[in-house]
Design a protein around this motif. Structure first.
Motif, mmCIF file in Angstrom:
data_model
loop_
_atom_site.group_PDB
_atom_site.id
_atom_site.type_symbol
_atom_site.label_atom_id
_atom_site.label_comp_id
_atom_site.label_asym_id
_atom_site.label_seq_id
_atom_site.Cartn_x
_atom_site.Cartn_y
_atom_site.Cartn_z
ATOM 1 N N PRO A 166 0.836 -1.205 0.000
ATOM 2 C CA PRO A 166 0.000 0.000 0.000
ATOM 3 C C PRO A 166 0.874 1.260 0.000
ATOM 4 O O PRO A 166 1.885 1.329 0.705
ATOM 5 C CB PRO A 166 -0.794 -0.119 1.301
ATOM 6 N N VAL A 167 0.502 2.243 -0.828
ATOM 7 C CA VAL A 167 1.202 3.529 -0.855
ATOM 8 C C VAL A 167 0.176 4.616 -0.539
ATOM 9 O O VAL A 167 -0.939 4.585 -1.030
ATOM 10 C CB VAL A 167 1.900 3.792 -2.211
ATOM 11 N N GLU A 168 0.582 5.565 0.316
ATOM 12 C CA GLU A 168 -0.356 6.580 0.774
ATOM 13 C C GLU A 168 0.088 7.999 0.461
ATOM 14 O O GLU A 168 -0.637 8.938 0.737
ATOM 15 C CB GLU A 168 -0.574 6.430 2.279
ATOM 16 N N LYS A 169 1.308 8.159 -0.071
ATOM 17 C CA LYS A 169 1.791 9.488 -0.421
ATOM 18 C C LYS A 169 2.844 9.364 -1.511
ATOM 19 O O LYS A 169 3.346 8.270 -1.774
ATOM 20 C CB LYS A 169 2.331 10.208 0.813
ATOM 21 N N PRO A 170 3.171 10.475 -2.170
ATOM 22 C CA PRO A 170 4.106 10.431 -3.297
ATOM 23 C C PRO A 170 5.479 9.840 -2.956
ATOM 24 O O PRO A 170 6.042 9.081 -3.741
ATOM 25 C CB PRO A 170 4.242 11.891 -3.725
ATOM 26 N N SER A 171 6.001 10.151 -1.775
ATOM 27 C CA SER A 171 7.328 9.635 -1.429
ATOM 28 C C SER A 171 7.313 8.113 -1.291
ATOM 29 O O SER A 171 8.265 7.436 -1.683
ATOM 30 C CB SER A 171 7.832 10.286 -0.141
ATOM 31 N N ALA A 172 6.233 7.554 -0.770
ATOM 32 C CA ALA A 172 6.128 6.098 -0.652
ATOM 33 C C ALA A 172 6.032 5.453 -2.033
ATOM 34 O O ALA A 172 6.627 4.392 -2.279
ATOM 35 C CB ALA A 172 4.909 5.725 0.187
ATOM 36 N N LEU A 173 5.329 6.095 -2.937
ATOM 37 C CA LEU A 173 5.224 5.593 -4.308
ATOM 38 C C LEU A 173 6.590 5.618 -4.993
ATOM 39 O O LEU A 173 6.984 4.655 -5.649
ATOM 40 C CB LEU A 173 4.212 6.415 -5.097
ATOM 41 N N ASN A 174 7.339 6.716 -4.822
ATOM 42 C CA ASN A 174 8.668 6.822 -5.424
ATOM 43 C C ASN A 174 9.622 5.772 -4.865
ATOM 44 O O ASN A 174 10.395 5.163 -5.609
ATOM 45 C CB ASN A 174 9.245 8.224 -5.207
ATOM 46 N N ARG A 175 9.576 5.535 -3.549
ATOM 47 C CA ARG A 175 10.435 4.517 -2.933
ATOM 48 C C ARG A 175 10.102 3.123 -3.451
ATOM 49 O O ARG A 175 10.988 2.332 -3.773
ATOM 50 C CB ARG A 175 10.306 4.548 -1.411
ATOM 51 N N ALA A 176 8.825 2.826 -3.536
ATOM 52 C CA ALA A 176 8.409 1.506 -4.011
ATOM 53 C C ALA A 176 8.805 1.308 -5.472
ATOM 54 O O ALA A 176 9.227 0.214 -5.860
ATOM 55 C CB ALA A 176 6.905 1.336 -3.834
ATOM 56 N N ALA B 151 -2.896 2.196 -4.191
ATOM 57 C CA ALA B 151 -3.210 3.488 -3.577
ATOM 58 C C ALA B 151 -4.718 3.584 -3.396
ATOM 59 O O ALA B 151 -5.480 3.203 -4.286
ATOM 60 C CB ALA B 151 -2.712 4.622 -4.457
ATOM 61 N N GLU B 152 -5.139 4.091 -2.241
ATOM 62 C CA GLU B 152 -6.563 4.216 -1.949
ATOM 63 C C GLU B 152 -6.871 5.607 -1.406
ATOM 64 O O GLU B 152 -5.976 6.308 -0.933
ATOM 65 C CB GLU B 152 -6.994 3.179 -0.907
ATOM 66 N N GLY B 153 -8.132 5.975 -1.469
ATOM 67 C CA GLY B 153 -8.597 7.216 -0.856
ATOM 68 C C GLY B 153 -8.184 8.479 -1.599
ATOM 69 O O GLY B 153 -8.220 8.528 -2.824
ATOM 70 N N ASP B 154 -7.794 9.497 -0.844
ATOM 71 C CA ASP B 154 -7.455 10.803 -1.425
ATOM 72 C C ASP B 154 -6.246 10.727 -2.350
ATOM 73 O O ASP B 154 -6.214 11.367 -3.395
ATOM 74 C CB ASP B 154 -7.173 11.819 -0.315
ATOM 75 N N PHE B 155 -5.248 9.945 -1.962
ATOM 76 C CA PHE B 155 -4.061 9.818 -2.797
ATOM 77 C C PHE B 155 -4.418 9.186 -4.143
ATOM 78 O O PHE B 155 -3.940 9.610 -5.191
ATOM 79 C CB PHE B 155 -2.983 9.003 -2.075
ATOM 80 N N ALA B 156 -5.289 8.199 -4.125
ATOM 81 C CA ALA B 156 -5.726 7.554 -5.373
ATOM 82 C C ALA B 156 -6.531 8.516 -6.235
ATOM 83 O O ALA B 156 -6.393 8.518 -7.459
ATOM 84 C CB ALA B 156 -6.540 6.308 -5.068
ATOM 85 N N SER B 157 -7.349 9.356 -5.623
ATOM 86 C CA SER B 157 -8.118 10.322 -6.416
ATOM 87 C C SER B 157 -7.195 11.359 -7.052
ATOM 88 O O SER B 157 -7.439 11.818 -8.162
ATOM 89 C CB SER B 157 -9.205 10.979 -5.570
ATOM 90 N N GLN B 158 -6.096 11.716 -6.359
ATOM 91 C CA GLN B 158 -5.110 12.605 -6.965
ATOM 92 C C GLN B 158 -4.401 11.900 -8.122
ATOM 93 O O GLN B 158 -4.137 12.515 -9.156
ATOM 94 C CB GLN B 158 -4.070 13.048 -5.941
ATOM 95 N N LEU B 159 -4.090 10.622 -7.947
ATOM 96 C CA LEU B 159 -3.435 9.867 -9.015
ATOM 97 C C LEU B 159 -4.320 9.737 -10.249
ATOM 98 O O LEU B 159 -3.836 9.725 -11.370
ATOM 99 C CB LEU B 159 -3.031 8.479 -8.525
ATOM 100 N N LYS B 160 -5.635 9.642 -10.044
ATOM 101 C CA LYS B 160 -6.556 9.524 -11.171
ATOM 102 C C LYS B 160 -6.485 10.745 -12.087
ATOM 103 O O LYS B 160 -6.700 10.624 -13.286
ATOM 104 C CB LYS B 160 -7.992 9.341 -10.681
#
Length: 110
Positions: free
Chosen positions: A3-13, A23-32
């Motif tokens: 699970p990734v919840e913010k941009p830095s976690a996504l970049n690390r993964a 990604a779920e919730g607000d972070f996923a809606s931003q990614l959409k």
């Protein structure tokens, strides 16, 4: 699936080359909002990153209008070159779960 919840976690993964991210919730809606750049090429990513007027460059190259909030979000993801690296390494699936929240899943390409 990580699970990734913010941009830095996504970049690390992404750097660790994990097989799947979710990604779920607000972070996923931003990614959409940035999923329109799934098929971005390296040349266009360079042009958009180096532009003095990013809103105009994005519209000229893609035909998409982006808000400054979305552009700031892209910058947190290491710019458009970061998006190019992300989308060239991972395929994405976007949907909503039972409770109506946005969900974005990144699966590593083989």
């Amino acid at each position: 699936m990580i699970p990734v919840e913010k941009p830095s976690a996504l970049n690390r993964a992404r750097k660790k080359k994990v097989e799947a991210m979710k990604a779920e919730g607000d972070f996923a809606s931003q990614l959409k909002t940035i999923l329109v750049f799934q098929h971005i090429d390296k040349h266009s990513a360079d042009k958009m990153d180096n532009s003095f007027r990013p809103k105009k460059a994005i519209f000229a190259l893609t035909g998409e209008k982006m808000s400054l909030k979305d552009i700031a979000f892209v910058i947190k993801l290491k710019g458009f070159n970061g998006l190019y690296r992300l989308f060239s390494a991972y395929s994405t699936v976007s949907h909503t779960n039972e409770s109506g929240e946005a969900v974005v899943i990144f699966q590593r390409r083989r």
